[in-house]
Design a protein around this motif. Structure first.
Motif, PDB file in Angstrom:
ATOM      1  N   ALA A   5       0.842  -1.200   0.000  1.00  0.00           N
ATOM      2  CA  ALA A   5       0.000   0.000   0.000  1.00  0.00           C
ATOM      3  C   ALA A   5       0.880   1.254   0.000  1.00  0.00           C
ATOM      4  O   ALA A   5       1.920   1.284   0.658  1.00  0.00           O
ATOM      5  CB  ALA A   5      -0.907  -0.005   1.228  1.00  0.00           C
ATOM      6  N   VAL A   6       0.428   2.243  -0.748  1.00  0.00           N
ATOM      7  CA  VAL A   6       1.184   3.499  -0.810  1.00  0.00           C
ATOM      8  C   VAL A   6       1.042   4.238   0.526  1.00  0.00           C
ATOM      9  O   VAL A   6      -0.058   4.409   1.039  1.00  0.00           O
ATOM     10  CB  VAL A   6       0.661   4.379  -1.966  1.00  0.00           C
ATOM     11  N   VAL A   7       2.178   4.628   1.080  1.00  0.00           N
ATOM     12  CA  VAL A   7       2.170   5.416   2.321  1.00  0.00           C
ATOM     13  C   VAL A   7       1.853   6.870   1.948  1.00  0.00           C
ATOM     14  O   VAL A   7       2.541   7.442   1.103  1.00  0.00           O
ATOM     15  CB  VAL A   7       3.541   5.330   3.032  1.00  0.00           C
ATOM     16  N   PRO A   8       0.798   7.435   2.523  1.00  0.00           N
ATOM     17  CA  PRO A   8       0.391   8.789   2.109  1.00  0.00           C
ATOM     18  C   PRO A   8       1.482   9.834   2.353  1.00  0.00           C
ATOM     19  O   PRO A   8       2.272   9.706   3.283  1.00  0.00           O
ATOM     20  CB  PRO A   8      -0.827   9.085   3.003  1.00  0.00           C
ATOM     21  N   ALA A   9       1.480  10.839   1.496  1.00  0.00           N
ATOM     22  CA  ALA A   9       2.444  11.934   1.641  1.00  0.00           C
ATOM     23  C   ALA A   9       2.241  12.611   2.990  1.00  0.00           C
ATOM     24  O   ALA A   9       1.111  12.893   3.398  1.00  0.00           O
ATOM     25  CB  ALA A   9       2.262  12.942   0.513  1.00  0.00           C
ATOM     26  N   ARG A  10       3.316  12.831   3.666  1.00  0.00           N
ATOM     27  CA  ARG A  10       3.279  13.495   4.967  1.00  0.00           C
ATOM     28  C   ARG A  10       4.627  14.156   5.145  1.00  0.00           C
ATOM     29  O   ARG A  10       5.628  13.516   5.453  1.00  0.00           O
ATOM     30  CB  ARG A  10       3.032  12.443   6.049  1.00  0.00           C
ATOM     31  N   TYR A  11       4.676  15.441   4.866  1.00  0.00           N
ATOM     32  CA  TYR A  11       5.950  16.148   4.946  1.00  0.00           C
ATOM     33  C   TYR A  11       5.741  17.566   5.452  1.00  0.00           C
ATOM     34  O   TYR A  11       4.669  18.147   5.293  1.00  0.00           O
ATOM     35  CB  TYR A  11       6.672  16.148   3.591  1.00  0.00           C
ATOM     36  N   ILE A  12       6.767  18.085   6.073  1.00  0.00           N
ATOM     37  CA  ILE A  12       6.720  19.453   6.602  1.00  0.00           C
ATOM     38  C   ILE A  12       6.722  20.431   5.436  1.00  0.00           C
ATOM     39  O   ILE A  12       7.545  20.324   4.530  1.00  0.00           O
ATOM     40  CB  ILE A  12       7.915  19.698   7.540  1.00  0.00           C
ATOM     41  N   ARG A  14       4.867  23.094  10.415  1.00  0.00           N
ATOM     42  CA  ARG A  14       3.516  22.622  10.072  1.00  0.00           C
ATOM     43  C   ARG A  14       3.661  21.715   8.867  1.00  0.00           C
ATOM     44  O   ARG A  14       4.393  22.030   7.930  1.00  0.00           O
ATOM     45  CB  ARG A  14       2.628  23.823   9.731  1.00  0.00           C
ATOM     46  N   ASP A  15       2.959  20.567   8.881  1.00  0.00           N
ATOM     47  CA  ASP A  15       3.091  19.662   7.732  1.00  0.00           C
ATOM     48  C   ASP A  15       1.843  19.680   6.850  1.00  0.00           C
ATOM     49  O   ASP A  15       0.872  20.383   7.131  1.00  0.00           O
ATOM     50  CB  ASP A  15       3.518  18.252   8.158  1.00  0.00           C
ATOM     51  N   ASN A  16       1.891  18.915   5.765  1.00  0.00           N
ATOM     52  CA  ASN A  16       0.814  18.953   4.768  1.00  0.00           C
ATOM     53  C   ASN A  16      -0.464  18.309   5.293  1.00  0.00           C
ATOM     54  O   ASN A  16      -1.515  18.430   4.669  1.00  0.00           O
ATOM     55  CB  ASN A  16       1.265  18.265   3.474  1.00  0.00           C
ATOM     56  N   GLN A  17      -0.390  17.611   6.430  1.00  0.00           N
ATOM     57  CA  GLN A  17      -1.597  17.036   7.021  1.00  0.00           C
ATOM     58  C   GLN A  17      -2.135  17.905   8.155  1.00  0.00           C
ATOM     59  O   GLN A  17      -3.080  17.509   8.844  1.00  0.00           O
ATOM     60  CB  GLN A  17      -1.302  15.619   7.512  1.00  0.00           C
ATOM     61  N   GLY A  18      -1.526  19.060   8.359  1.00  0.00           N
ATOM     62  CA  GLY A  18      -2.021  19.988   9.376  1.00  0.00           C
ATOM     63  C   GLY A  18      -1.430  19.767  10.753  1.00  0.00           C
ATOM     64  O   GLY A  18      -1.756  20.484  11.691  1.00  0.00           O
ATOM     65  N   ASP A  19      -0.564  18.775  10.874  1.00  0.00           N
ATOM     66  CA  ASP A  19       0.111  18.537  12.147  1.00  0.00           C
ATOM     67  C   ASP A  19       1.141  19.653  12.357  1.00  0.00           C
ATOM     68  O   ASP A  19       1.645  20.211  11.386  1.00  0.00           O
ATOM     69  CB  ASP A  19       0.801  17.169  12.093  1.00  0.00           C
ATOM     70  N   ARG A  20       1.436  19.952  13.614  1.00  0.00           N
ATOM     71  CA  ARG A  20       2.388  21.026  13.882  1.00  0.00           C
ATOM     72  C   ARG A  20       3.014  20.884  15.251  1.00  0.00           C
ATOM     73  O   ARG A  20       2.543  20.134  16.093  1.00  0.00           O
ATOM     74  CB  ARG A  20       1.697  22.388  13.783  1.00  0.00           C
ATOM     75  N   ASP A  21       4.082  21.624  15.429  1.00  0.00           N
ATOM     76  CA  ASP A  21       4.735  21.670  16.737  1.00  0.00           C
ATOM     77  C   ASP A  21       5.565  22.951  16.777  1.00  0.00           C
ATOM     78  O   ASP A  21       5.929  23.482  15.729  1.00  0.00           O
ATOM     79  CB  ASP A  21       5.636  20.435  16.934  1.00  0.00           C
ATOM     80  N   ASP A  22       5.814  23.447  17.969  1.00  0.00           N
ATOM     81  CA  ASP A  22       6.785  24.537  18.068  1.00  0.00           C
ATOM     82  C   ASP A  22       7.410  24.558  19.450  1.00  0.00           C
ATOM     83  O   ASP A  22       6.915  23.932  20.380  1.00  0.00           O
ATOM     84  CB  ASP A  22       6.169  25.891  17.692  1.00  0.00           C
ATOM     85  N   VAL A  23       8.517  25.254  19.500  1.00  0.00           N
ATOM     86  CA  VAL A  23       9.279  25.317  20.739  1.00  0.00           C
ATOM     87  C   VAL A  23       9.795  26.742  20.903  1.00  0.00           C
ATOM     88  O   VAL A  23      10.098  27.407  19.918  1.00  0.00           O
ATOM     89  CB  VAL A  23      10.418  24.270  20.708  1.00  0.00           C
ATOM     90  N   ALA A  24       9.820  27.199  22.146  1.00  0.00           N
ATOM     91  CA  ALA A  24      10.368  28.533  22.431  1.00  0.00           C
ATOM     92  C   ALA A  24      11.536  28.363  23.383  1.00  0.00           C
ATOM     93  O   ALA A  24      11.455  27.626  24.356  1.00  0.00           O
ATOM     94  CB  ALA A  24       9.300  29.430  23.033  1.00  0.00           C
ATOM     95  N   ILE A  25      12.624  29.025  23.085  1.00  0.00           N
ATOM     96  CA  ILE A  25      13.846  28.882  23.874  1.00  0.00           C
ATOM     97  C   ILE A  25      14.334  30.257  24.287  1.00  0.00           C
ATOM     98  O   ILE A  25      14.522  31.143  23.450  1.00  0.00           O
ATOM     99  CB  ILE A  25      14.951  28.194  23.044  1.00  0.00           C
ATOM    100  N   GLY A  26      14.545  30.419  25.592  1.00  0.00           N
ATOM    101  CA  GLY A  26      15.095  31.673  26.084  1.00  0.00           C
ATOM    102  C   GLY A  26      16.596  31.699  25.863  1.00  0.00           C
ATOM    103  O   GLY A  26      17.294  30.734  26.145  1.00  0.00           O
ATOM    104  N   ILE A  27      17.070  32.795  25.311  1.00  0.00           N
ATOM    105  CA  ILE A  27      18.514  32.954  25.090  1.00  0.00           C
ATOM    106  C   ILE A  27      19.013  33.978  26.104  1.00  0.00           C
ATOM    107  O   ILE A  27      18.583  35.140  26.056  1.00  0.00           O
ATOM    108  CB  ILE A  27      18.804  33.419  23.655  1.00  0.00           C
ATOM    109  N   PRO A  28      19.889  33.579  27.001  1.00  0.00           N
ATOM    110  CA  PRO A  28      20.367  34.530  27.992  1.00  0.00           C
ATOM    111  C   PRO A  28      21.301  35.560  27.370  1.00  0.00           C
ATOM    112  O   PRO A  28      21.827  35.345  26.275  1.00  0.00           O
ATOM    113  CB  PRO A  28      21.114  33.643  29.004  1.00  0.00           C
ATOM    114  N   ALA A  29      21.512  36.640  28.074  1.00  0.00           N
ATOM    115  CA  ALA A  29      22.498  37.628  27.601  1.00  0.00           C
ATOM    116  C   ALA A  29      23.880  37.002  27.662  1.00  0.00           C
ATOM    117  O   ALA A  29      24.100  36.061  28.414  1.00  0.00           O
ATOM    118  CB  ALA A  29      22.420  38.867  28.484  1.00  0.00           C
ATOM    119  N   THR A  30      24.786  37.502  26.862  1.00  0.00           N
ATOM    120  CA  THR A  30      26.139  36.920  26.852  1.00  0.00           C
ATOM    121  C   THR A  30      26.808  37.062  28.205  1.00  0.00           C
ATOM    122  O   THR A  30      26.741  38.074  28.821  1.00  0.00           O
ATOM    123  CB  THR A  30      27.034  37.594  25.796  1.00  0.00           C
TER     124      THR A  30
END
Lengths: 143, 110
Positions: free
Chosen positions: B42-49, B94-110
């Motif tokens: 069976a063909v695996v459906p397209a699923r890509y970011i 976000r991918d072509n099936q509408g799935d998504r994720d995100d991350v936020a990262i704090g960057i300290p001062a040098t």
């Protein structure tokens, strides 16, 4: 507006010359050849060879499923970078929208279906600059 | 498909280089082309970011449009110049099936 009209005229004359499946792809990520993918991205704008864009990729890729690639852009004002493979079913691999905050290099990992050429096109807004690198693929990447 | 996953799919490594920040994001994603067949044939459906966006304090630094030609478990590396001070880097896909994720990262001062 004038530009759009000119492009429209060029497209329809090109259409007339092509057989049935001549319509431009709805998406630049459609399954086409490289020339069509370039046209979908950039219309009829000319490409100019450049030394200011460098593709860092191994000349021989053992595994076409995972091929690291890095592009160095030594140009002020680069707006977008597009990466293509001339032998993949979908030639457009990725397009990056750049910003002034960005350094000179962008890297990712691509799939290469078979040996061919990786093409990087940078749009500066006024010009399209192109660099090409041949890659020999040992095991194709089911791209 | 729109619900966020239990565990994060995005890992981010950052290295300071003076005032610059080298970023490497690794995303867990199958990047299925829609042409591969599974063991039953069976063909695996397209699923890509389709889109990855990287912002610094809400300002776009790099946005990527991807197709199925980006490798499975993709990586994205880039450098942000002149980090102004403490800031927040956000990376999302976000991918072509509408799935998504995100991350936020704090960057300290040098």
């Amino acid at each position: 507006m004038r530009r759009r009209l000119l492009l429209g005229a060029a497209a329809s004359s090109a259409l007339a010359a092509l057989p049935v499946r001549g319509a431009p792809p709805a998406s630049a990520f459609a399954e086409t050849g490289l020339a069509q993918a370039l046209r979908a991205c950039f219309g009829d704008r000319p490409l100019r060879e450049t030394d200011h864009v460098q593709i860092d990729i191994a000349p021989v890729a053992e595994d076409g499923a995972i091929v690291p690639v890095q592009v160095r852009i030594d140009l002020p004002g680069a707006r977008t970078l597009a990466l293509f493979s001339d032998r993949n079913p979908v030639p457009l691999l990725a397009r990056f929208h750049l910003s002034a905050r960005l350094g000179t290099q962008v890297g990712t990992r691509i799939k290469l279906a078979e040996s061919g050429t990786v093409v990087a096109v940078v749009d500066t807004g006024s010009e399209l600059l192109v660099t090409r690198r041949p890659v020999a693929v040992t095991h194709g990447g089911c791209a | 498909m729109n619900a966020p996953r239990d565990a994060g799919t995005i890992r981010v490594r950052m290295t300071r280089a003076g005032a610059d920040l080298e970023v490497r994001a690794l995303i867990e994603h199958p990047m299925e082309t829609g042409r591969r067949k599974d063991e039953t044939g069976a063909v695996v459906p397209a699923r890509y970011i389709e889109t990855v966006s990287c912002t610094l304090d809400g300002e776009a630094v790099l946005t990527a449009d991807w197709g199925p030609g980006v490798a499975r478990n993709p990586s994205l590396s880039f450098t942000i110049r002149n980090i102004p001070g403490p800031s927040v880097l956000r990376i999302g896909w976000r991918d072509n099936q509408g799935d998504r994720d995100d991350v936020a990262i704090g960057i300290p001062a040098t």
